[in-house]
Enzyme design. Structure first.
Site, PDB file in Angstrom:
ATOM      1  N   ASN A 171       0.914  -1.248  -0.001  1.00 32.28           N
ATOM      2  CA  ASN A 171      -0.095   0.091  -0.012  1.00 32.28           C
ATOM      3  C   ASN A 171       0.771   1.240  -0.020  1.00 32.28           C
ATOM      4  OD1 ASN A 171      -1.984   2.025   0.339  1.00 32.28           O
ATOM      5  ND2 ASN A 171      -2.263   1.505   2.528  1.00 32.28           N
ATOM      6  N   TRP A 172       1.160   1.842  -1.243  1.00 32.83           N
ATOM      7  CA  TRP A 172       1.937   3.034  -1.339  1.00 32.83           C
ATOM      8  C   TRP A 172       1.452   4.191  -0.744  1.00 32.83           C
ATOM      9  CZ3 TRP A 172       4.131   1.634  -6.711  1.00 32.83           C
ATOM     10  CH2 TRP A 172       5.230   0.596  -6.708  1.00 32.83           C
ATOM     11  N   LYS A 173       0.161   4.224  -0.507  1.00 31.14           N
ATOM     12  CA  LYS A 173      -0.591   5.436   0.127  1.00 31.14           C
ATOM     13  C   LYS A 173      -0.285   6.553  -1.087  1.00 31.14           C
ATOM     14  CE  LYS A 173       0.266   3.606   4.709  1.00 31.14           C
ATOM     15  NZ  LYS A 173      -0.048   3.757   5.880  1.00 31.14           N
ATOM     16  N   HIS A 221      -9.680   0.878   4.430  1.00 30.61           N
ATOM     17  CA  HIS A 221      -8.342   1.083   5.216  1.00 30.61           C
ATOM     18  C   HIS A 221      -8.499   2.019   6.430  1.00 30.61           C
ATOM     19  CE1 HIS A 221      -4.210   2.698   6.040  1.00 30.61           C
ATOM     20  NE2 HIS A 221      -3.799   1.426   5.649  1.00 30.61           N
ATOM     21  N   GLU A 238      -6.975   4.649   7.369  1.00 34.51           N
ATOM     22  CA  GLU A 238      -7.060   5.822   7.014  1.00 34.51           C
ATOM     23  C   GLU A 238      -8.352   6.557   6.440  1.00 34.51           C
ATOM     24  OE1 GLU A 238      -3.214   5.989   5.119  1.00 34.51           O
ATOM     25  OE2 GLU A 238      -2.203   5.228   7.132  1.00 34.51           O
ATOM     26  N   GLU A 278      -5.628  -5.046  10.487  1.00 29.28           N
ATOM     27  CA  GLU A 278      -4.607  -4.088  10.430  1.00 29.28           C
ATOM     28  C   GLU A 278      -5.132  -3.376  11.761  1.00 29.28           C
ATOM     29  OE1 GLU A 278      -2.504  -3.073   6.914  1.00 29.28           O
ATOM     30  OE2 GLU A 278      -4.199  -1.640   6.933  1.00 29.28           O
ATOM     31  N   GLY A 318       1.912   2.351  10.622  1.00 25.17           N
ATOM     32  CA  GLY A 318       2.834   3.634  10.520  1.00 25.17           C
ATOM     33  C   GLY A 318       3.507   3.950  11.800  1.00 25.17           C
ATOM     34  N   SER A 334       3.110  -2.085  10.658  1.00 23.08           N
ATOM     35  CA  SER A 334       4.634  -1.997  10.861  1.00 23.08           C
ATOM     36  C   SER A 334       5.310  -3.188  10.615  1.00 23.08           C
ATOM     37  CB  SER A 334       4.692  -1.485  12.606  1.00 23.08           C
ATOM     38  OG  SER A 334       4.101  -0.218  12.445  1.00 23.08           O
TER      39      SER A 334
HETATM   40  C1  PEP Z   1      -1.086   0.100   6.105  1.00 25.70           C
HETATM   41  O1  PEP Z   1      -0.979   1.348   5.747  1.00 25.70           O
HETATM   42  O2  PEP Z   1      -1.759  -0.715   5.500  1.00 25.70           O
HETATM   43  C2  PEP Z   1       0.305  -0.198   6.782  1.00 25.70           C
HETATM   44  C3  PEP Z   1      -0.164  -1.341   7.151  1.00 25.70           C
HETATM   45  O3  PEP Z   1       1.211   0.640   7.204  1.00 25.70           O
HETATM   46  P1  PEP Z   1       2.425   0.233   7.776  1.00 25.70           P
HETATM   47  O4  PEP Z   1       3.035  -0.882   7.136  1.00 25.70           O
HETATM   48  O5  PEP Z   1       3.525   1.581   7.432  1.00 25.70           O
HETATM   49  O6  PEP Z   1       2.269   0.173   9.088  1.00 25.70           O
END
Ligand code: PEP
Length: 243
Positions: A9-11, A95, A97, A163, A169, A206
């Site tokens: 997931n490059w956001k 997600h 976010e 998640e 993050g 993470s």
């Molecule tokens: C995500 O945004 O789906 C995610 C898991 O981010 P990170 O790996 O940076 O925690």
């Protein structure tokens, strides 16, 4: 058996050129571990070029979001039909976010699930509790209500990603014990909802090359959804290799 996935997931990172360079570097590596399928999810503006760059390779492309209507007065939004035009096969939905920064509700996410499957896309439904919910012992209840809402009357192929919001993050991944316990609970809830055990259940939060060997060995972990570490091709490849 559930299929395994390694999803980036490059956001809101990487332009089209950076995405293509990533694909080219990744494609120069051995992508035949035969264990997991790679899905890269760039921004909307990179979808056409990413699909082109990854054609005839082991890499698939997905979007990070979509709207639940076919068309209409929804400034800035992208429909499932528009995603189909780019030839992506996957879309991340719900997600944290999107839920917490952009106010998406369970009802909206459910409508997106229905629309994506109707349109031939495979959604990756994200669920997860926040820190307060975990600390007050409500994790299972939260996950159950997100699953019940997201999957109501949904028939077709989809992937689920657990998640925990507090792990996204933050550099603070859930421990393998927590992931084992929570994924087992999610499997129980899914069984109660008559969801096949072939539905893949990913972990995200993470994830990094430091913790994937251990997390990949946990029962019911069918792959990873990766944010930060997916922006570095060497880290991403190392995670893929652990699956
Ligand atoms: C995500 O945004 O789906 C995610 C898991 O981010 P990170 O790996 O940076 O925690």
């Amino acid at each position: 058996m559930a299929s395994k996935y390694c999803v980036a997931n490059w956001k809101m990172n990487f332009n089209g050129q950076q995405g293509k360079e990533f694909v080219s570097l990744l494609n120069s590596k051995d992508l035949n571990n035969g264990q997991s399928q790679i899905i890269l999810c760039p921004s909307f503006t990179s979808l056409f070029s990413m699909v082109e760059a990854s054609s005839n390779s082991a890499i698939s492309v997905g979007a990070q979001n979509m709207h639940f209507e076919d068309s209409g007065p929804y400034t800035g939004e992208v429909s499932a039909q528009m995603l189909n035009e780019t030839d992506v096969k996957f879309v991340i939905l719900g997600h944290s976010e999107r839920r917490h920064v952009f106010g998406e509700t369970d009802d909206m996410i459910h409508a997106k699930m229905v629309q994506s499957i109707k349109s031939g896309l495979t959604p990756i439904l994200c669920i997860g509790e926040n820190l307060d919910e975990r600390e007050s012992g409500n994790t299972n209840q939260v996950l159950r209500s997100q699953l019940e809402a997201g999957l109501a009357d949904v028939n077709g192929e989809y992937i689920i990603a657990y998640e925990p919001v507090w792990a996204i993050g933050t550099g603070k991944s859930a421990t393998s014990e927590m992931v084992a316990e929570t994924h087992a609970s999610i499997r129980n809830i899914l069984a109660e909802l008559n969801v096949s055990e072939n539905v893949s259940l990913l972990y995200g939060g993470s994830v990094s090359p430091q913790n994937t060997a251990e997390l990949a060995a946990v029962e019911n972990v069918d792959g990873f959804l990766i944010g930060g570490a997916s922006l570095d091709v060497e880290k991403f490849y190392s995670i893929y290799s652990d699956l």
